[in-house]
Design an enzyme around this catalytic site. Structure first.
Site, short mmCIF file in Angstrom:
data_model
loop_
_atom_site.label_atom_id
_atom_site.label_comp_id
_atom_site.label_asym_id
_atom_site.label_seq_id
_atom_site.Cartn_x
_atom_site.Cartn_y
_atom_site.Cartn_z
N GLU A 168 13.38 -29.09 1.82
CA GLU A 168 12.00 -28.74 1.48
C GLU A 168 11.98 -27.34 0.86
OE1 GLU A 168 9.39 -28.13 4.99
OE2 GLU A 168 10.98 -29.15 6.06
N CYS A 171 10.82 -31.89 7.54
CA CYS A 171 12.13 -31.86 8.23
C CYS A 171 12.70 -33.25 8.50
CB CYS A 171 12.02 -31.12 9.55
SG CYS A 171 11.39 -29.46 9.38
N THR A 203 10.65 -17.92 13.62
CA THR A 203 11.43 -19.17 13.73
C THR A 203 12.26 -19.44 12.47
OG1 THR A 203 9.70 -20.58 12.80
CG2 THR A 203 9.58 -20.16 15.16
N SER A 235 0.40 -27.46 14.66
CA SER A 235 1.66 -28.14 14.33
C SER A 235 2.39 -28.56 15.61
CB SER A 235 2.55 -27.25 13.45
OG SER A 235 3.16 -26.22 14.20
N HIS A 294 14.43 -32.82 16.83
CA HIS A 294 14.17 -31.81 15.80
C HIS A 294 13.81 -30.51 16.53
CE1 HIS A 294 12.66 -29.48 12.57
NE2 HIS A 294 11.42 -29.51 13.01
N LYS A 333 9.01 -28.43 25.53
CA LYS A 333 7.72 -29.12 25.74
C LYS A 333 7.88 -30.62 25.52
CE LYS A 333 4.88 -25.46 23.58
NZ LYS A 333 4.40 -24.57 24.60
N ASN A 373 15.28 -22.23 12.74
CA ASN A 373 14.94 -23.55 12.19
C ASN A 373 15.67 -23.77 10.86
OD1 ASN A 373 13.76 -25.99 11.62
ND2 ASN A 373 11.65 -25.25 11.62
N SER A 430 6.76 -32.24 9.56
CA SER A 430 5.32 -31.97 9.48
C SER A 430 4.70 -32.80 8.38
CB SER A 430 5.09 -30.48 9.17
OG SER A 430 5.29 -29.74 10.33
P1 HMG Z 1 2.89 -17.31 18.34
O1 HMG Z 1 1.44 -17.53 18.37
O2 HMG Z 1 3.35 -16.03 17.74
O3 HMG Z 1 3.55 -17.36 19.78
O4 HMG Z 1 3.59 -18.47 17.55
P2 HMG Z 1 2.86 -17.67 21.18
O5 HMG Z 1 1.92 -16.58 21.53
O6 HMG Z 1 2.39 -19.09 21.23
O7 HMG Z 1 4.13 -17.51 22.10
C1 HMG Z 1 5.22 -18.40 21.99
C2 HMG Z 1 5.69 -18.73 23.40
O8 HMG Z 1 6.24 -17.54 23.97
C3 HMG Z 1 4.58 -19.19 24.35
O9 HMG Z 1 5.16 -20.16 25.20
C4 HMG Z 1 4.26 -17.93 25.12
O10 HMG Z 1 3.71 -18.19 26.41
C5 HMG Z 1 5.64 -17.30 25.24
P3 HMG Z 1 4.34 -21.48 25.62
O11 HMG Z 1 3.15 -20.98 26.36
O12 HMG Z 1 3.96 -22.15 24.33
O13 HMG Z 1 5.29 -22.27 26.42
N1 HMG Z 1 5.63 -15.84 25.47
C6 HMG Z 1 6.41 -15.22 26.37
N2 HMG Z 1 7.29 -15.71 27.27
C7 HMG Z 1 7.93 -14.80 28.07
N3 HMG Z 1 7.69 -13.46 28.01
C8 HMG Z 1 6.82 -12.95 27.13
C9 HMG Z 1 6.12 -13.85 26.24
N4 HMG Z 1 5.20 -13.69 25.27
C10 HMG Z 1 4.91 -14.91 24.79
N5 HMG Z 1 6.61 -11.63 27.08
C11 HMG Z 1 4.19 -20.67 16.90
C12 HMG Z 1 4.20 -19.65 18.03
C13 HMG Z 1 5.07 -21.85 17.29
C14 HMG Z 1 2.79 -21.13 16.63
C15 HMG Z 1 4.78 -19.97 15.63
O14 HMG Z 1 6.11 -19.57 15.84
C16 HMG Z 1 4.71 -20.84 14.38
O15 HMG Z 1 3.70 -20.93 13.71
N6 HMG Z 1 5.87 -21.46 14.01
C17 HMG Z 1 5.95 -22.31 12.80
C18 HMG Z 1 5.46 -23.70 13.04
C19 HMG Z 1 6.34 -24.45 13.99
O16 HMG Z 1 7.52 -24.17 14.16
N7 HMG Z 1 5.78 -25.50 14.61
C20 HMG Z 1 6.56 -26.37 15.48
C21 HMG Z 1 6.11 -27.82 15.39
S1 HMG Z 1 5.99 -28.37 13.72
C22 HMG Z 1 7.63 -28.66 13.22
O17 HMG Z 1 8.51 -28.70 14.02
C23 HMG Z 1 7.87 -28.86 11.76
C24 HMG Z 1 8.56 -27.71 11.05
O18 HMG Z 1 9.93 -27.68 11.39
C25 HMG Z 1 8.38 -27.88 9.52
C26 HMG Z 1 8.77 -29.19 8.90
O19 HMG Z 1 8.72 -30.27 9.44
O20 HMG Z 1 9.07 -29.10 7.71
C27 HMG Z 1 7.98 -26.35 11.40
#
Ligand code: HMG
Length: 447
Positions: free
Chosen positions: A83, A120, A163, A211, A244, A253, A328, A364
């Site tokens: 991609e 992906c 990521t 996502s 993935h 999760k 990733n 996605s």
């Molecule tokens: P964010 O908002 O910066 O992070 O982005 P957050 O605040 O949700 O924190 C992440 C985790 O860290 C959470 O865990 C927090 O609690 C924890 P959870 O509650 O979810 O279990 N945390 C801590 N833990 C311990 N000590 C601390 C601490 N602080 C926080 N001090 C987000 C997270 C995934 C949204 C961001 O990284 C993002 O936008 N990523 C890109 C999209 C993505 O990867 N999505 C995944 C599903 S979609 C997919 O897999 C397809 C993809 O590969 C693309 C494709 O298919 O082409 C992306």
């Protein structure tokens, strides 16, 4: 019916490393644990200035062909899943074939080449295409080369920035494979979703939180669909379950929800009942909200049980061994997860011949696919040298400072006209060396 599957695999990582806890977190004013514990990530891989999706893919493919003593005549198709393509017409597979023709005797003029796109999940779709081509008897004894290659970069400041990653996985798909045989049964969960997309732009538009929900919803559909054709899945049916892996926390999760789903109405649910009760059933609740709260409470309790923790450590954790150090790789990510699990089995001296993997791919936009794979007799010989090579590559990466990371990000930004110094010296590999007269990218092999 012919056994068809993955015969060989090689991995190529970008040569630069960004430490998320030590370097990225302080620059962002975040706690290091957000990355190491929350997302489950320690580092990202980035391509040096002379690396891109073509060089990483071609380097992995070259190593695979040399190790297996293959010539271009043995390869009947080259499919690239990406991609991160830079051309809407000419596929990346033609560039990779062009690179390989610089170093192998003969050419790939006889080989069907293409490019697969569905975020992906495209890497798995390309394997599917190769599988169908061989099963249909159209391969004339030849194998398919499938290359999943990406530079997964986000705009600076996007939550997805943590990521990021870059690398390629080259796979040989053949009859009577040495590594894994693919099941005929597949399950799909596919829907028109707007959670992550790149409408003719380099860096994705992402609704990160959504996502995550879409990933879980489509995976669930795919699992139900898979069970409808393959029968009920039991958590002890398979030795590893590569998912993935956009970041390991996502797999954490998904694995928990999958475990809850597949243990419903099994002896596992009964055995856990004394400790955490039975799984809530919708008919026992007056409204949906109460039911969902009860399910969430049960799931939290399930996560804390020894039985679940033991299963997770055995079946899921090994699949994350590489991804937590590279980030990733989009199309390559689930294939890295499979390789990591088998690498762990080899390192622990486990014989997994004849065992089953449950492979869960996702892209996605959005689509999940689930199928099973049976580990073949020669898996260990196949995985051993790949594993040693990956370890060496990970170890040899150049460690970036935050300022250097910004430079690298700019160097790979298609909108920036920049001329940057490389951080590492290429040796025995394909490199990008500028543009040709029609705007095509040019590559050469450096001894
Ligand atoms: P964010 O908002 O910066 O992070 O982005 P957050 O605040 O949700 O924190 C992440 C985790 O860290 C959470 O865990 C927090 O609690 C924890 P959870 O509650 O979810 O279990 N945390 C801590 N833990 C311990 N000590 C601390 C601490 N602080 C926080 N001090 C987000 C997270 C995934 C949204 C961001 O990284 C993002 O936008 N990523 C890109 C999209 C993505 O990867 N999505 C995944 C599903 S979609 C997919 O897999 C397809 C993809 O590969 C693309 C494709 O298919 O082409 C992306």
């Amino acid at each position: 019916m012919k056994d068809v599957g993955i015969d060989a695999v090689e991995i190529e990582t970008g040569k630069l490393r960004l430490d998320l806890a030590e370097t990225f977190a302080p620059a962002k004013g975040e706690a290091p644990e957000k990355y190491t514990k929350g997302l489950g990530l320690y580092a990202s891989s980035f391509p040096d200035v002379y690396e891109d999706i073509v060089t990483m893919g071609a380097n992995a493919a070259k190593r695979l062909m040399e190790r297996r003593g293959l010539t271009p005549a043995d390869i009947g198709r080259i499919d690239v899943a990406t991609e991160s393509a830079f051309d809407n017409s000419k596929p990346v597979s033609t560039y990779i074939a062009g690179c390989l023709e610089q170093t192998f005797e003969g050419d790939f003029h006889h080989a069907n080449k293409g490019e697969r796109k569905f975020a992906c999940v495209a890497g798995t779709q390309a394997i599917d295409d190769a599988y169908n081509w061989i099963r249909a008897g159209r391969n004339r004894g030849r194998s398919a080369l499938v290359v999943a290659t990406d530079t997964a970069l986000y705009a600076r400041g996007d939550p997805g920035e943590a990521t990021q990653g870059a690398g390629a996985v080259a796979m040989l798909v053949s009859e009577d494979p040495d590594l894994v045989e693919l099941s005929t049964e597949q399950g799909y969960g596919s829907a028109d979703e707007t959670d992550f997309l790149k409408p003719n732009q380099q860096f994705p538009s992402v609704d990160g939180k959504r996502s995550v929900q879409v990933y879980l919803a489509r995976m669930r559909e795919a699992l139900v669909d898979y069970e409808s054709v393959a029968g009920d899945v039991h958590p002890d049916d398979f030795v590893y379950a590569p998912f993935h892996t956009p970041f390991p926390g996502m797999v954490r999760k998904a694995a928990l929800l999958a475990y809850r789903h597949v243990t419903r109405d099994t002896e596992v649910e009964e055995e856990l009942a004394a400790e955490i009760g039975r799984q809530p059933r919708p008919e026992a609740f007056d409204d949906e909200e109460q039911y969902f709260d009860a399910v969430a409470e049960y799931t939290d309790a399930l996560k804390e049980t020894d039985r679940y923790a033991d299963w997770y450590d055995r079946v899921i954790d090994p699949t994350l061994d590489i991804s937590r150090h590279v980030g990733n790789w989009y199309t390559g990510s689930v294939h890295v997860a499979r390789a990591a699990a088998l690498k762990r089995a080899h390192e622990e001296g486990r014989d997994v011949t004849g065992e089953t993997l449950l492979v869960a791919s996702y892209g996605s936009g959005a689509q999940a696919e689930i199928h099973a794979e049976r580990v073949q007799h020669d898996w260990e010989a196949e995985i051993e040298s790949m594993g040693e090579n990956v370890d060496a590559q990970l170890e040899d990466r150049y460690e970036l400072s935050y300022e250097e990371y910004e430079t690298v990000h700019d160097a790979h930004n298609h909108d920036k006209e920049t001329d940057f110094e490389e951080f590492t010296a290429p040796e025995g590999e394909f490199t990008f060396d500028g543009w040709g007269r029609m705007g095509e990218r040019k590559y050469s092999y450096v001894e």
